[in-house]
Motif scaffolding. Structure first.
Motif, PDB file in Angstrom:
ATOM      1  N   LEU A  11      55.122  45.907  61.208  1.00 23.71           N
ATOM      2  CA  LEU A  11      56.288  46.481  60.536  1.00 23.71           C
ATOM      3  C   LEU A  11      56.588  45.725  59.246  1.00 23.71           C
ATOM      4  N   VAL A  12      56.552  44.383  59.313  1.00 24.77           N
ATOM      5  CA  VAL A  12      56.797  43.566  58.116  1.00 24.77           C
ATOM      6  C   VAL A  12      55.760  43.891  57.045  1.00 24.77           C
ATOM      7  N   LEU A  13      54.507  43.965  57.454  1.00 25.93           N
ATOM      8  CA  LEU A  13      53.430  44.298  56.503  1.00 25.93           C
ATOM      9  C   LEU A  13      53.661  45.656  55.850  1.00 25.93           C
ATOM     10  N   ALA A  14      54.098  46.620  56.657  1.00 28.47           N
ATOM     11  CA  ALA A  14      54.325  47.974  56.129  1.00 28.47           C
ATOM     12  C   ALA A  14      55.482  47.976  55.144  1.00 28.47           C
ATOM     13  N   LEU A  15      56.559  47.261  55.468  1.00 24.87           N
ATOM     14  CA  LEU A  15      57.732  47.221  54.578  1.00 24.87           C
ATOM     15  C   LEU A  15      57.394  46.559  53.246  1.00 24.87           C
ATOM     16  N   ARG A  16      56.448  45.634  53.283  1.00 26.83           N
ATOM     17  CA  ARG A  16      56.065  44.953  52.036  1.00 26.83           C
ATOM     18  C   ARG A  16      55.385  45.877  51.046  1.00 26.83           C
ATOM     19  N   ARG A  17      54.993  47.053  51.475  1.00 29.63           N
ATOM     20  CA  ARG A  17      54.375  48.007  50.540  1.00 29.63           C
ATOM     21  C   ARG A  17      55.400  48.616  49.604  1.00 29.63           C
ATOM     22  N   LEU A  18      56.704  48.481  49.933  1.00 31.51           N
ATOM     23  CA  LEU A  18      57.749  49.037  49.070  1.00 31.51           C
ATOM     24  C   LEU A  18      57.849  48.208  47.795  1.00 31.51           C
ATOM     25  N   SER A  27      60.836  40.776  56.149  1.00 27.85           N
ATOM     26  CA  SER A  27      61.175  40.205  57.452  1.00 27.85           C
ATOM     27  C   SER A  27      62.631  40.485  57.791  1.00 27.85           C
ATOM     28  N   ARG A  28      63.506  40.305  56.770  1.00 31.83           N
ATOM     29  CA  ARG A  28      64.933  40.527  57.001  1.00 31.83           C
ATOM     30  C   ARG A  28      65.181  41.970  57.448  1.00 31.83           C
ATOM     31  N   MET A  29      64.535  42.909  56.787  1.00 31.88           N
ATOM     32  CA  MET A  29      64.710  44.320  57.147  1.00 31.88           C
ATOM     33  C   MET A  29      64.206  44.600  58.558  1.00 31.88           C
ATOM     34  N   ALA A  30      63.037  44.068  58.860  1.00 28.49           N
ATOM     35  CA  ALA A  30      62.437  44.324  60.170  1.00 28.49           C
ATOM     36  C   ALA A  30      63.319  43.770  61.288  1.00 28.49           C
ATOM     37  N   TYR A  31      63.797  42.516  61.114  1.00 23.33           N
ATOM     38  CA  TYR A  31      64.657  41.913  62.142  1.00 23.33           C
ATOM     39  C   TYR A  31      65.959  42.676  62.265  1.00 23.33           C
ATOM     40  N   HIS A  32      66.508  43.095  61.109  1.00 21.67           N
ATOM     41  CA  HIS A  32      67.760  43.848  61.149  1.00 21.67           C
ATOM     42  C   HIS A  32      67.598  45.140  61.944  1.00 21.67           C
ATOM     43  N   LEU A  33      66.552  45.883  61.643  1.00 20.49           N
ATOM     44  CA  LEU A  33      66.350  47.164  62.332  1.00 20.49           C
ATOM     45  C   LEU A  33      66.174  46.972  63.836  1.00 20.49           C
ATOM     46  N   LEU A  34      65.371  45.983  64.196  1.00 23.15           N
ATOM     47  CA  LEU A  34      65.073  45.796  65.616  1.00 23.15           C
ATOM     48  C   LEU A  34      66.252  45.198  66.379  1.00 23.15           C
ATOM     49  N   ASN A  36      69.717  45.117  65.225  1.00 18.41           N
ATOM     50  CA  ASN A  36      71.030  45.762  65.082  1.00 18.41           C
ATOM     51  C   ASN A  36      71.013  47.275  64.983  1.00 18.41           C
ATOM     52  N   ASP A  37      69.887  47.855  64.675  1.00 21.38           N
ATOM     53  CA  ASP A  37      69.925  49.277  64.364  1.00 21.38           C
ATOM     54  C   ASP A  37      68.662  50.011  64.788  1.00 21.38           C
ATOM     55  N   ARG A  38      68.454  50.078  66.096  1.00 16.24           N
ATOM     56  CA  ARG A  38      67.275  50.807  66.600  1.00 16.24           C
ATOM     57  C   ARG A  38      67.348  52.276  66.233  1.00 16.24           C
ATOM     58  N   GLU A  39      68.575  52.832  66.222  1.00 15.10           N
ATOM     59  CA  GLU A  39      68.734  54.247  65.877  1.00 15.10           C
ATOM     60  C   GLU A  39      68.318  54.464  64.415  1.00 15.10           C
ATOM     61  N   GLY A  40      68.733  53.511  63.559  1.00 14.94           N
ATOM     62  CA  GLY A  40      68.361  53.586  62.143  1.00 14.94           C
ATOM     63  C   GLY A  40      66.847  53.514  61.992  1.00 14.94           C
ATOM     64  N   ALA A  41      66.203  52.690  62.804  1.00 19.27           N
ATOM     65  CA  ALA A  41      64.745  52.559  62.737  1.00 19.27           C
ATOM     66  C   ALA A  41      64.086  53.888  63.073  1.00 19.27           C
ATOM     67  N   GLN A  42      64.613  54.575  64.087  1.00 16.59           N
ATOM     68  CA  GLN A  42      64.067  55.885  64.473  1.00 16.59           C
ATOM     69  C   GLN A  42      64.267  56.912  63.353  1.00 16.59           C
ATOM     70  N   LEU A  43      65.487  56.894  62.770  1.00 18.45           N
ATOM     71  CA  LEU A  43      65.798  57.811  61.671  1.00 18.45           C
ATOM     72  C   LEU A  43      64.839  57.606  60.508  1.00 18.45           C
ATOM     73  N   LEU A  44      64.646  56.330  60.162  1.00 19.90           N
ATOM     74  CA  LEU A  44      63.776  55.961  59.049  1.00 19.90           C
ATOM     75  C   LEU A  44      62.345  56.423  59.311  1.00 19.90           C
ATOM     76  N   ALA A  45      61.883  56.152  60.520  1.00 25.20           N
ATOM     77  CA  ALA A  45      60.510  56.530  60.877  1.00 25.20           C
ATOM     78  C   ALA A  45      60.337  58.040  60.782  1.00 25.20           C
ATOM     79  N   HIS A  46      61.324  58.773  61.303  1.00 24.37           N
ATOM     80  CA  HIS A  46      61.235  60.227  61.301  1.00 24.37           C
ATOM     81  C   HIS A  46      61.261  60.774  59.864  1.00 24.37           C
ATOM     82  N   ALA A  47      62.193  60.240  59.055  1.00 25.38           N
ATOM     83  CA  ALA A  47      62.326  60.715  57.671  1.00 25.38           C
ATOM     84  C   ALA A  47      61.052  60.437  56.880  1.00 25.38           C
ATOM     85  N   LEU A  48      60.449  59.273  57.098  1.00 27.18           N
ATOM     86  CA  LEU A  48      59.208  58.921  56.395  1.00 27.18           C
ATOM     87  C   LEU A  48      58.078  59.884  56.757  1.00 27.18           C
TER      88      LEU A  48
END
Ligand SMILES: [Zn+2]
Length: 197
Positions: A11-18, A27-34, A36-48
């Motif tokens: 996940l960290v590797l994938a986010l670094r492509r941005l 790393s901060r984004m990945a830890y945050h999603l996992l 504090n915000d699993r629902e946000g992670a699902q939303l993001l994955a689906h939207a992508l």
């Protein structure tokens, strides 16, 4: 990469492509999603998945659309005698937000950058010449960015269009040198558009 955190590392590797995201932010984004915000992670994955599968390029202007031809190109209220050339769909969106332009667009596939091996052919200049010579377009407005590459692109594109008998204008210099349209305020862009020469 240890096997019990393989998914987190991926996940960290994938986010670094941005753009602009380094290992720390990723790393901060990945830890945050996992954490504090699993629902946000699902939303993001689906939207992508959805956007990358369904968004394509308009057959006429090459901006993003989910249809073969975009809504702007199909809008009969737009002035088809004017064609504005931009570097990216994001730059087009910035111009649209000003509400000051009622013509049509052509989105290049990037900008000329000899150092990166990107020449006129790579940015689809032949497609632009074809589009601009449809017999309807009378003025082509060059709205590439005011960076070295954007200016070089405007120069090459402008020469080609003029040699085909088209009237070519460039956004006025109200836009700061070195800047990308996407990040310039609306008033400045609207002004540069009105003052084009
Ligand atoms: Zn279009």
């Amino acid at each position: 990469m240890s096997s019990d955190t393989h998914s987190l590392d991926a996940l960290v590797l994938a986010l670094r492509r941005l753009p602009g995201v380094g290992v720390k932010s990723a790393s901060r984004m990945a830890y945050h999603l996992l954490q504090n915000d699993r629902e946000g992670a699902q939303l993001l994955a689906h939207a992508l998945l959805d956007a990358s599968a369904s968004m394509r390029h308009c057959e006429r202007c090459h901006t993003f659309t989910q249809q073969p031809v975009c809504a702007t190109c199909l809008d009969p209220a737009r002035d088809a005698t004017r064609l504005c050339v931009v570097e990216s769909p994001a730059d087009q969106a910035a111009l649209e937000r000003t509400g000051a332009y009622k013509g049509l667009y052509f989105v290049l596939l990037g900008r000329i950058s000899p150092l990166d091996g990107i020449g006129p052919h790579e940015i689809g200049i032949d497609l632009l010449f074809q589009r601009a010579c449809d017999g309807v377009v009378q003025e082509v407005i060059l709205a590439t960015n005011f960076t070295a590459e954007g200016e070089a692109t405007a120069h090459v594109v402008g020469e080609g269009l003029r040699s085909r008998g088209l009237r070519v204008t460039r956004l006025a210099r109200g836009v700061p040198v070195g800047s990308e349209l996407e990040y310039v305020d609306l008033g400045t862009i609207a002004h540069a558009l009105a003052d084009r020469r």
